[in-house]
Design a protein around this motif. Structure first.
Motif, PDB file in Angstrom:
ATOM      1  N   PRO A  43       0.813  -1.219   0.000  1.00  0.00           N
ATOM      2  CA  PRO A  43       0.000   0.000   0.000  1.00  0.00           C
ATOM      3  C   PRO A  43       0.844   1.266   0.000  1.00  0.00           C
ATOM      4  CG  PRO A  43      -0.072  -1.075   2.139  1.00  0.00           C
ATOM      5  CD  PRO A  43       0.694  -1.983   1.222  1.00  0.00           C
ATOM      6  N   LEU A  44       0.396   2.227  -0.773  1.00  0.00           N
ATOM      7  CA  LEU A  44       0.939   3.574  -0.678  1.00  0.00           C
ATOM      8  C   LEU A  44       0.019   4.278   0.315  1.00  0.00           C
ATOM      9  CD1 LEU A  44       1.873   4.296  -4.395  1.00  0.00           C
ATOM     10  CD2 LEU A  44       3.396   3.727  -2.525  1.00  0.00           C
ATOM     11  N   ASP A  45      -0.616   5.344  -0.111  1.00  0.00           N
ATOM     12  CA  ASP A  45      -1.584   5.999   0.767  1.00  0.00           C
ATOM     13  C   ASP A  45      -2.961   5.421   0.475  1.00  0.00           C
ATOM     14  OD1 ASP A  45       0.220   7.792   2.098  1.00  0.00           O
ATOM     15  OD2 ASP A  45       0.384   8.841   0.185  1.00  0.00           O
ATOM     16  N   PRO A  46      -3.733   5.124   1.503  1.00  0.00           N
ATOM     17  CA  PRO A  46      -5.032   4.485   1.290  1.00  0.00           C
ATOM     18  C   PRO A  46      -6.044   5.427   0.636  1.00  0.00           C
ATOM     19  CG  PRO A  46      -4.776   5.074   3.589  1.00  0.00           C
ATOM     20  CD  PRO A  46      -3.460   5.371   2.919  1.00  0.00           C
ATOM     21  N   MET A  47      -7.105   4.827   0.145  1.00  0.00           N
ATOM     22  CA  MET A  47      -8.198   5.595  -0.431  1.00  0.00           C
ATOM     23  C   MET A  47      -8.730   6.563   0.631  1.00  0.00           C
ATOM     24  SD  MET A  47     -11.988   4.319  -1.702  1.00  0.00           S
ATOM     25  CE  MET A  47     -11.287   2.837  -2.334  1.00  0.00           C
ATOM     26  N   PRO A  48      -8.920   7.836   0.259  1.00  0.00           N
ATOM     27  CA  PRO A  48      -9.470   8.786   1.220  1.00  0.00           C
ATOM     28  C   PRO A  48     -10.832   8.321   1.740  1.00  0.00           C
ATOM     29  CG  PRO A  48      -8.603   9.941  -0.682  1.00  0.00           C
ATOM     30  CD  PRO A  48      -8.581   8.471  -1.014  1.00  0.00           C
TER      31      PRO A  48
END
Length: 149
Positions: free
Chosen positions: A139-144
Motif C-alpha cells: 500500500p501507498l496511501d489508502p483511499m481517502p
C-alpha cells in the motif's frame, strides 16, 4: 486563498514529456522521477494512491495536501524533476490532464488503469513486474475516507 474541500480533491493526473520524447526509457531518468514523486509525498505535499511512469508520460492518483493546490502539486513533481534533471531541453509539455475522482468505484477503476498501463502497452507481462509503478509495492496511501461507499 480558499481551497476546495479535501473531499473533492483526489485526482488522476497525467503529464506528458515534451515532443513525447521517451525520457523514461532510461533507468536513471525513470528512477529520478520516481524519487522526486516520493520525496514530495514524504514532505506531505500530497497523498499518493497509485502511479506509473511510462516511457513518455506518467499517471498518478493523488490527493493534494489541504494547503496545496492541484497546480502546485503538479509543479512540485514536474518542476522538481526538471530541476534535478538539469536538461538543456524542455522536459514536459506545458499542460497536464486531470480527472477528479468523486467515488470509490472511480478510484478503484483509476488504480487498475494506472497499474495496468505497462501491460496494456506491452512493456510488462504483469503490472507487478514493471519497475516504475505502485503495483506490487504494497500500500501507498489508502483511499481517502470520503470516497468509501
Amino acid at each position: 486563498m480558499d481551497r476546495a474541500p479535501q473531499e473533492t480533491r483526489t485526482y488522476h493526473l497525467t503529464a506528458v514529456t515534451a515532443q513525447r520524447r521517451s525520457l523514461f526509457q532510461v533507468t536513471a531518468t525513470a528512477e529520478l522521477l520516481q524519487q522526486t514523486i516520493f520525496d514530495y509525498r514524504g514532505q506531505g505535499r500530497f497523498l499518493l494512491h497509485a502511479f506509473v511512469i511510462m516511457p513518455d508520460h506518467f499517471h498518478a492518483l493523488i490527493t493534494p495536501a489541504h494547503d496545496v493546490s492541484l497546480e502546485k502539486t503538479v509543479q512540485f513533481i514536474k518542476g522538481g524533476f526538471s530541476f534535478r534533471l538539469k536538461s538543456k531541453f524542455d522536459v514536459w509539455t506545458r499542460s497536464f490532464n486531470e480527472t477528479q475522482i468523486l467515488d470509490e468505484e472511480k478510484f478503484l477503476t483509476c488504480v487498475r488503469y494506472i497499474e495496468d498501463n505497462p501491460v496494456h502497452e506491452r512493456l510488462a507481462q504483469t503490472p507487478e513486474v514493471y519497475p516504475y509503478t505502485s503495483a506490487g509495492r504494497g500500500p501507498l496511501d489508502p483511499m481517502p475516507l470520503h470516497l468509501r461507499a
